[in-house]
Design an enzyme around this catalytic site. Structure first.
Site, PDB file in Angstrom:
ATOM      1  N   ASP A 149       0.834  -1.204   0.000  1.00 53.50           N
ATOM      2  CA  ASP A 149       0.000   0.000   0.000  1.00 53.50           C
ATOM      3  C   ASP A 149       0.869   1.253   0.000  1.00 53.50           C
ATOM      4  OD1 ASP A 149      -2.306   1.518   0.151  1.00 53.50           O
ATOM      5  OD2 ASP A 149      -3.058   0.577   1.987  1.00 53.50           O
ATOM      6  N   ASP A 202     -10.462   2.082  -3.371  1.00 55.14           N
ATOM      7  CA  ASP A 202     -10.989   1.908  -2.012  1.00 55.14           C
ATOM      8  C   ASP A 202     -12.500   1.986  -2.005  1.00 55.14           C
ATOM      9  OD1 ASP A 202      -8.739   1.406  -0.600  1.00 55.14           O
ATOM     10  OD2 ASP A 202      -8.462   3.430   0.172  1.00 55.14           O
TER      11      ASP A 202
HETATM   12  C1  DGJ Z   1      -5.741   1.949   1.873  1.00 53.54           C
HETATM   13  C2  DGJ Z   1      -6.104   0.675   1.168  1.00 53.54           C
HETATM   14  O1  DGJ Z   1      -6.525   0.932  -0.123  1.00 53.54           O
HETATM   15  C3  DGJ Z   1      -7.142  -0.056   1.984  1.00 53.54           C
HETATM   16  O2  DGJ Z   1      -7.586  -1.194   1.303  1.00 53.54           O
HETATM   17  C4  DGJ Z   1      -6.538  -0.412   3.303  1.00 53.54           C
HETATM   18  O3  DGJ Z   1      -5.479  -1.309   3.098  1.00 53.54           O
HETATM   19  C5  DGJ Z   1      -6.059   0.838   4.007  1.00 53.54           C
HETATM   20  N1  DGJ Z   1      -5.203   1.630   3.175  1.00 53.54           N
HETATM   21  C6  DGJ Z   1      -5.329   0.489   5.267  1.00 53.54           C
HETATM   22  O4  DGJ Z   1      -4.749   1.579   5.857  1.00 53.54           O
END
Ligand code: DGJ
Length: 731
Positions: free
Chosen positions: A481, A551
């Site tokens: 991430d 997301d």
């Molecule tokens: C952003 C990601 O896209 C989410 O799926 C998740 O992993 C969060 N960060 C966690 O902080």
């Protein structure tokens, strides 16, 4: 000479061609390299399209010119200089030691190579066999500065694709500073081309935008340190008549994950210039004598079969000659991720029931997301401390991974390796590891800061921490991430006059770290992510066969996001999960069926608390898993076609067709239902018109030509947010 690349010495003409496309350039007066043509294949060029000559006011000539009708300001060129009378956007801006930025790049020579050389330190497409492509390298030199540009052009034999990149070599005695160096310039004669781009925002990535191009400059760019949710590094140029299945479409896609700019300028004569590469904002690069600078690669594609044709060209290239992971063609495990189930509020005892439930329902992998390390109970701490939190896993991480594995599930783990929290052991030990300008407080975003990955010791630290966990052999998947953009572009490791190098050095450092980790742990399934789809690009795909698309897990919002993403990227790259309702991003409630069908259109998984499902929902999950297992090879490896766009009266529809056209899976979706609805047809694409196809649900048989030309009436939706699945097999 090569059967894909010809040089006609008498005419000074280069012709790259295969059965599908041609690309032509000519050496003009003074050695200027002019662009003649890129488009459908021409078997032989007879010299009819030399640029006409005409004296134009205020478009001057080159020193020593006799012919006032020849101006660098109007000539379509391959790589324009700056400060030499071409007033359009330049491809390069290079400052010399004396302060001048005038350059005059002229043809010096060429080389033709079999295959395609790799780009040092950068992700790029590749060949498996030297015969499948050929590369032309044309060298231009500016005699005053002694800077040479090697423009490389690779043409693939079986694809409507040309990749380009530029290597800058300082052959002079003094350093120069690159202020701008594009990967590609592409000039078009006066046209009515339109531009399609993919702007967006966090949780609303890659929305298709189509615009007319007027006079002046237009730029599709990111200076956020990453590809960004806000503007992808891809555009397409299309004619006004181009549709999904018909008409000319050009694609320009950078293989890069940092700052980019794809600039268009329609000049005084209506001609169109495209210049694309690293964004010159926040970029400069010192090049000492004998040093070289390699630009990222750009992938050019052409289709005369509309946007679907263009997407097919990209999808095949990316799947077959960019992604290197051994997972590329393996079935991807159906996972459950605990992020939207628990957020930061979990420990081993709380996760076990989710794991138990996952095993019972037939899932294949459990992914532990953010919050397992340091003392991270919220997003304010611990990035940089990749050590398990003993409060949450009192018996260690392996104790939990063993549990997951014993249940017959694979185990995946989240990292955010590029970041540091101030509240972390890493920060206390190395406060200088983050990007921060002297005497200024660095600007927080999500309370975190960016590590200076341009520095070898920073990369080494992160590598060792991650490798210690990965080497346990317990980790089957990693989610990588990245949750903020850059602000404080300053590196302690660089002198004052090199601070313009920070962003690109960061990217080179990131790629080096990714290379080392993915090569040393090749059996791990790596998934890219940047707050969802903030770094969904070909650069990341070189290392990771799948990327978290957004997301936003709301299935209605996902239709537009996955639709836009599919313009360039294949479904095998897009991960998509069924999540809880009301949806956490939009508050919308949709059916389990719709959520399943949208997620199944990508690499499938769940992102909810399985223990909270009703018995009926659990039953639905079991059926969805079996369904995905039945279709996933087709979704992953088949040809993807967009059939009708989201938010149109007909409603979104798309399909997956097997390479041999023996099978098709299609989905149709409806958003808001209507009173007195018009009847809508769904017309399929990419089938064999000669073959008979049987609907696997009704057993009804149709000709491929019928399904494509007549189509079928879609069911009328009763209620909002519905979906329908069609499965046909050739008889
Ligand atoms: C952003 C990601 O896209 C989410 O799926 C998740 O992993 C969060 N960060 C966690 O902080």
């Amino acid at each position: 000479m090569n059967d894909l690349i010809e040089f006609d010495e008498t005419q000074g003409l280069f012709h790259l061609h295969n059965q599908q496309i041609s690309y032509l350039m000519a050496i003009e007066d003074f050695g200027l390299l002019s662009h003649l043509y890129f488009g459908p294949a021409v078997a032989q060029y007879h010299g009819q399209r030399r640029y006409p000559r005409r004296d134009r006011g205020f478009s001057g000539n080159l020193p020593g010119a006799e012919d006032r009708r020849f101006s660098p300001d109007t000539l379509p060129q391959e790589f324009s200089s700056s400060g030499a009378g071409d007033y359009r956007i330049p491809a390069a801006e290079i400052y010399q030691a004396n302060g001048s930025k005038a350059t005059d790049f002229v043809y010096q020579g060429y080389q033709i190579l079999a295959g395609k050389p790799q780009l040092a330190g950068l992700p790029a497409t590749f060949v498996q066999d030297q015969a499948e492509a050929a590369t032309l390298v044309i060298t231009l030199v500016d005699s005053a500065s002694q800077v040479a540009l090697d423009l490389s052009y690779t043409i693939y034999r079986q694809r409507p694709i040309i990749t380009r990149a530029v290597l800058v070599r300082n052959q002079g005695q003094t350093p120069v500073r690159l202020n701008k160096i594009a990967s590609v310039q592409l000039d078009f004669p006066a046209t009515d081309l339109e531009v399609i781009s993919l702007p967006g925002a966090h949780v609303r990535e890659r929305q298709v935008q189509r615009e007319k191009i007027g006079y002046g400059v237009k730029s599709f760019a990111s200076r956020r340190g990453a590809t960004s949710h806000q503007m992808s590094n891809f555009i397409s140029l299309v004619t006004p008549a181009t549709t999904e299945n018909q008409g000319a479409a050009y694609g320009i896609e950078l293989v890069y994950s940092g700052n980019h700019a794809l600039e268009l300028e329609q000049d005084q004569l209506g001609q169109l210039r495209l210049v694309a590469g690293i964004n010159q904002a926040d970029f400069s690069w010192q090049l000492a004598p004998l040093e070289q600078f390699q630009t990222p690669e750009v992938i050019l594609a052409y289709s005369d079969q509309g946007l679907n044709g263009l997407s097919q060209a990209y999808h095949h290239l990316l799947k077959e000659r960019l992604v290197r992971s051994p997972w590329q063609n393996r079935p991807r495990p159906i996972l459950v991720n605990n992020w939207e189930a628990t957020y930061f509020d979990f420990d081993e005892a709380k996760l076990r029931p989710i794991v138990d439930q996952a095993a019972e329902l037939g899932l294949e992998m459990f992914v532990l997301d953010d919050g397992w390390f340091g003392h991270r109970d919220n997003d304010r701490s611990s990035l940089g401390d990749w050590v398990v939190d003993q409060r949450k896993f009192p018996q260690g991480l392996t104790h939990f991974t063993n549990y997951v594995h014993q249940k017959g599930l694979k185990f995946g783990l989240w990292f955010e390796p590029e970041m540091i929290s101030r509240d972390s052991a890493l920060y206390h030990a190395h406060p200088d590891y983050l990007l921060a300008a002297p005497d200024r407080q660095p600007a927080p975003s999500r309370d975190q800061f960016v590590l200076d990955l341009g520095r070898a010791e920073v990369r080494e630290n992160i590598y060792q921490q991650m490798a210690a966990i990965l080497a346990t052999g317990q980790i089957d998947y990693v989610k990588w991430d990245m949750n903020r953009h850059f602000a404080d572009l300053f590196s302690d490791a660089l002198p004052a006059d090199r601070q313009g190098e920070v962003s690109h050095r960061y990217m080179l450092g990131l790629y080096a770290l990714l290379e080392r980790l993915t090569q040393n742990f090749p059996q791990i399934l790596w998934e890219g992510c940047s707050g969802g789809g903030g770094r969904f690009d070909a650069g990341m795909a070189y290392y990771m066969p799948q990327i978290w698309t957004s997301d936003n897990t709301d299935s209605v919002a996902r239709l537009a996001i996955q639709w836009g993403t599919s313009l360039v990227y294949p479904p095998s790259l897009m991960t998509a999960h069924v999540s809880a309702v009301p949806n956490h991003q939009t508050g919308r409630t949709t059916s389990m069926a719709l959520r399943g069908d949208v997620a199944m259109s990508g690499m499938f998984g769940y992102e909810l608390d399985l223990t909270k499902l009703t018995p009926a929902e659990k039953q639905a999950v079991k059926v969805q898993i079996a369904t995905d297992q039945q279709y996933r090879a087709l979704v992953q490896q088949g040809d993807f076609y967009r059939l009708s766009a989201p938010e149109t009266p007909a409603g979104c529809a798309w399909s997956f067709v097997a390479a041999d056209r023996s099978e098709m899976l299609a989905f149709a979706f409806s958003e808001l239902s209507q009173a007195q609805p018009a009847f809508q047809l769904i017309k399929f694409v990419g089938l064999d018109p000669q073959r008979q196809y049987q609907d696997q649900a009704t057993r009804q048989v149709y000709g491929g030509d019928e399904l494509m030309n007549l189509g079928l009436y879609r069911p009328v939706a009763s209620g909002d947010f519905q979906s329908w699945r069609y499965h046909f097999r050739a008889l």
